[in-house]
Design a protein around this motif. Structure first.
Motif, PDB file in Angstrom:
ATOM      1  N   VAL A   2       0.846  -1.207   0.000  1.00 20.08           N
ATOM      2  CA  VAL A   2       0.000   0.000   0.000  1.00 20.08           C
ATOM      3  C   VAL A   2       0.874   1.246   0.000  1.00 20.08           C
ATOM      4  O   VAL A   2       0.656   2.172  -0.787  1.00 20.08           O
ATOM      5  CB  VAL A   2      -0.967  -0.003   1.212  1.00 20.08           C
ATOM      6  CG1 VAL A   2      -1.663   1.340   1.362  1.00 20.08           C
ATOM      7  CG2 VAL A   2      -1.992  -1.123   1.064  1.00 20.08           C
ATOM      8  N   LYS A   3       1.894   1.275   0.862  1.00 24.88           N
ATOM      9  CA  LYS A   3       2.810   2.431   0.923  1.00 24.88           C
ATOM     10  C   LYS A   3       3.485   2.689  -0.414  1.00 24.88           C
ATOM     11  O   LYS A   3       3.704   3.834  -0.798  1.00 24.88           O
ATOM     12  CB  LYS A   3       3.896   2.200   1.984  1.00 24.88           C
ATOM     13  CG  LYS A   3       3.467   2.471   3.381  1.00 24.88           C
ATOM     14  CD  LYS A   3       4.655   2.281   4.313  1.00 24.88           C
ATOM     15  CE  LYS A   3       4.199   1.942   5.698  1.00 24.88           C
ATOM     16  NZ  LYS A   3       5.306   1.488   6.551  1.00 24.88           N
ATOM     17  N   GLU A   4       3.827   1.620  -1.128  1.00 27.28           N
ATOM     18  CA  GLU A   4       4.513   1.749  -2.414  1.00 27.28           C
ATOM     19  C   GLU A   4       3.546   2.040  -3.559  1.00 27.28           C
ATOM     20  O   GLU A   4       3.978   2.244  -4.693  1.00 27.28           O
ATOM     21  CB  GLU A   4       5.322   0.479  -2.702  1.00 27.28           C
ATOM     22  CG  GLU A   4       6.483   0.283  -1.731  1.00 27.28           C
ATOM     23  CD  GLU A   4       7.127  -1.096  -1.841  1.00 27.28           C
ATOM     24  OE1 GLU A   4       6.904  -1.801  -2.855  1.00 27.28           O
ATOM     25  OE2 GLU A   4       7.847  -1.479  -0.903  1.00 27.28           O
ATOM     26  N   GLY A   5       2.258   2.052  -3.267  1.00 24.08           N
ATOM     27  CA  GLY A   5       1.259   2.350  -4.294  1.00 24.08           C
ATOM     28  C   GLY A   5       0.990   1.210  -5.262  1.00 24.08           C
ATOM     29  O   GLY A   5       0.469   1.433  -6.349  1.00 24.08           O
ATOM     30  N   ASN A   6       1.322  -0.009  -4.853  1.00 23.26           N
ATOM     31  CA  ASN A   6       1.113  -1.173  -5.726  1.00 23.26           C
ATOM     32  C   ASN A   6      -0.326  -1.677  -5.620  1.00 23.26           C
ATOM     33  O   ASN A   6      -0.976  -1.521  -4.585  1.00 23.26           O
ATOM     34  CB  ASN A   6       2.072  -2.299  -5.348  1.00 23.26           C
ATOM     35  CG  ASN A   6       3.520  -1.897  -5.551  1.00 23.26           C
ATOM     36  OD1 ASN A   6       3.833  -1.109  -6.438  1.00 23.26           O
ATOM     37  ND2 ASN A   6       4.404  -2.426  -4.729  1.00 23.26           N
ATOM     38  N   ASP A   7      -0.799  -2.300  -6.692  1.00 24.83           N
ATOM     39  CA  ASP A   7      -2.119  -2.932  -6.664  1.00 24.83           C
ATOM     40  C   ASP A   7      -2.056  -4.137  -5.741  1.00 24.83           C
ATOM     41  O   ASP A   7      -1.061  -4.875  -5.730  1.00 24.83           O
ATOM     42  CB  ASP A   7      -2.533  -3.396  -8.059  1.00 24.83           C
ATOM     43  CG  ASP A   7      -2.865  -2.236  -8.987  1.00 24.83           C
ATOM     44  OD1 ASP A   7      -3.230  -1.149  -8.474  1.00 24.83           O
ATOM     45  OD2 ASP A   7      -2.756  -2.411 -10.210  1.00 24.83           O
TER      46      ASP A   7
END
Length: 170
Positions: free
Chosen positions: A117-122
């Motif tokens: 989530v922090k890395e913006g990944n799906d």
């Protein structure tokens, strides 16, 4: 899903088989509709639109137990579990060659999801928050069913639809 699969024409032998998950059977006969088709179907006067909701924490724990801890060997979720172990427990890949299977702990899994989530990944659909892929405010839903009361709520929906005779076939 059992009732949907009955509608799809699967016989009792196929429905009792554990080789193919019920959701896979259902998706074969009922592929995900486009947004346009879904909106069209739900705007029909006699349609019953429903969403099955679940406590998000229960859903997250269930996803861990089913998809990570209970992953079938060499499945995508098993491979994800190995990546989690390498990242958070620093397990060397050579250890996976042995037959012993040791899944990530719930804490490691949670750290992995939070980092994603922090890395913006799906995220995988099994632990993605429902609000991110289903917006009940955009659809004409007539019922929201709680997973915790699924049997009772399913009976209610089938009664409204005039399909209670399907309950006796289970």
């Amino acid at each position: 899903l059992h009732i949907f699969n009955q509608f799809a024409g699967y016989n009792k032998t196929v429905l009792r088989s554990r080789k193919i998950p019920p959701v896979t059977l259902a998706r074969r006969k009922y592929p995900r509709p486009s947004v346009e088709k879904l909106l069209s179907a739900l705007s029909s006067q006699n349609s019953i639109g429903f969403l099955i909701a679940r406590n998000p924490f229960e859903r997250f724990i269930s996803a861990y137990r089913d998809k990570i801890k209970g992953a079938l060997r060499n499945s995508p979720h098993d491979k994800l579990g190995r990546r989690i172990l390498m990242k958070y427990r620093h397990v060397h890949p050579s250890r996976f060659r042995h037959r012993a299977r040791f899944p990530p702990s719930f804490k490691e899994f949670t750290r992995y999801v939070l980092d994603e989530v922090k890395e913006g990944n799906d995220l995988d659909m099994h632990w993605t928050p429902v609000y991110s892929f289903c917006n009940p405010c955009q659809l004409n839903l007539t019922h929201i069913i709680k997973f915790e009361t699924l049997d009772r709520d399913t009976s209610s929906i089938l009664e409204i639809a005039g399909l209670t005779h399907l309950l006796q076939q289970n």
